[in-house]
Design an enzyme around this catalytic site. Structure first.
Site, PDB file in Angstrom:
ATOM      1  N   CYS A 196       0.830  -1.213   0.000  1.00 22.29           N
ATOM      2  CA  CYS A 196       0.000   0.000   0.000  1.00 22.29           C
ATOM      3  C   CYS A 196       0.863   1.261   0.000  1.00 22.29           C
ATOM      4  O   CYS A 196       0.541   2.249  -0.672  1.00 22.29           O
ATOM      5  CB  CYS A 196      -0.933   0.012   1.204  1.00 22.29           C
ATOM      6  SG  CYS A 196      -2.104  -1.351   1.249  1.00 22.29           S
ATOM      7  N   ARG A 219      -7.853  -4.182  -3.195  1.00 21.58           N
ATOM      8  CA  ARG A 219      -7.343  -3.054  -3.980  1.00 21.58           C
ATOM      9  C   ARG A 219      -8.308  -2.793  -5.145  1.00 21.58           C
ATOM     10  O   ARG A 219      -8.155  -3.327  -6.239  1.00 21.58           O
ATOM     11  CB  ARG A 219      -5.943  -3.365  -4.510  1.00 21.58           C
ATOM     12  CG  ARG A 219      -4.947  -3.660  -3.417  1.00 21.58           C
ATOM     13  CD  ARG A 219      -3.533  -3.873  -3.949  1.00 21.58           C
ATOM     14  NE  ARG A 219      -2.728  -4.499  -2.921  1.00 21.58           N
ATOM     15  CZ  ARG A 219      -2.210  -3.870  -1.863  1.00 21.58           C
ATOM     16  NH1 ARG A 219      -2.419  -2.567  -1.720  1.00 21.58           N
ATOM     17  NH2 ARG A 219      -1.502  -4.517  -0.968  1.00 21.58           N
TER      18      ARG A 219
END
Length: 213
Positions: A48, A124
């Site tokens: 991330c 995601r």
């Protein structure tokens, strides 16, 4: 609230959301702009972090496309703030776009960002929303694979080119293996148009014609 999968072409429901930049009316505060809403599994995670840096590194390119970024995870806002501080201090990159705090998971569920088979964190997901608040593109990636941000930039450019010129966009545009940076003319809808197409455009056949913009 049940997890649901939004559909392309739907208008995104407006709602008040808490972010690192304060309360935002989403997406009405972005009316007239393209928006990329993207979720990440958790703050303070390596993949991330690489994605947030990559998004920020391309912020000027997104803005040149009249496109804004907004992140989301089920972390609380203070976690987002601390993580953004860490990225600036340790990596020298200041994250300038807002991050949604969705600690109750309500937004994540309404956008289908949680896949129970993959855990309780947000996956995601990427949602590209047009200036009228219409959902145009959905991209999903598993937690273990980071996104290609250049592909997201390309997708916004392709959408804008298609909308402005009423054309279709080939694979890999603007570097397609068959027609390079040219675009595809909409297919003929009657016999006369089909016969005239090869005289008007470059064509492999009447149903596959293309042109330079």
């Amino acid at each position: 609230m049940e997890t649901k999968m939004p559909l392309l072409g739907e208008k995104v429901e407006d709602r008040k959301i808490k972010t690192t930049h304060g309360i935002i009316n989403f997406p009405s505060d972005y009316k007239g702009k393209w928006v990329i809403l993207f979720s990440h599994p958790a703050d303070f995670t390596p993949v991330c972090t690489t994605e947030f840096v990559a998004f920020q590194k391309r912020i000027d390119e997104f803005k040149s496309l009249n496109c804004e970024l907004i992140g989301l995870s089920i972390d609380q806002v203070f976690s987002h703030i601390k993580w953004v501080e860490w990225i600036k201090e340790k990596l020298g990159v200041e994250i300038t776009f807002p991050i949604i705090s969705d600690d109750m998971g309500e937004i994540a569920k309404s956008f289908g960002m949680i896949s129970p088979a993959k855990g309780t964190n947000t996956i995601r997901a990427v949602f590209i929303i047009d200036p009228n608040g219409i959902l145009r593109v959905i991209l999903y990636y598993p937690q273990e694979i980071g996104r290609n941000i250049d592909e997201i930039v390309r997708t916004v450019k392709a959408l804008q080119t298609s909308d402005a010129n009423k054309v279709a966009i080939p694979a890999g545009w603007p570097n397609n293996e068959l027609i390079g940076d040219k675009v595809i003319v909409p297919p003929a809808s009657d016999v006369k148009t089909a016969q005239e197409r090869p005289k008007q455009f470059e064509c492999f056949d009447w149903w596959f014609c293309y042109k330079k913009l």
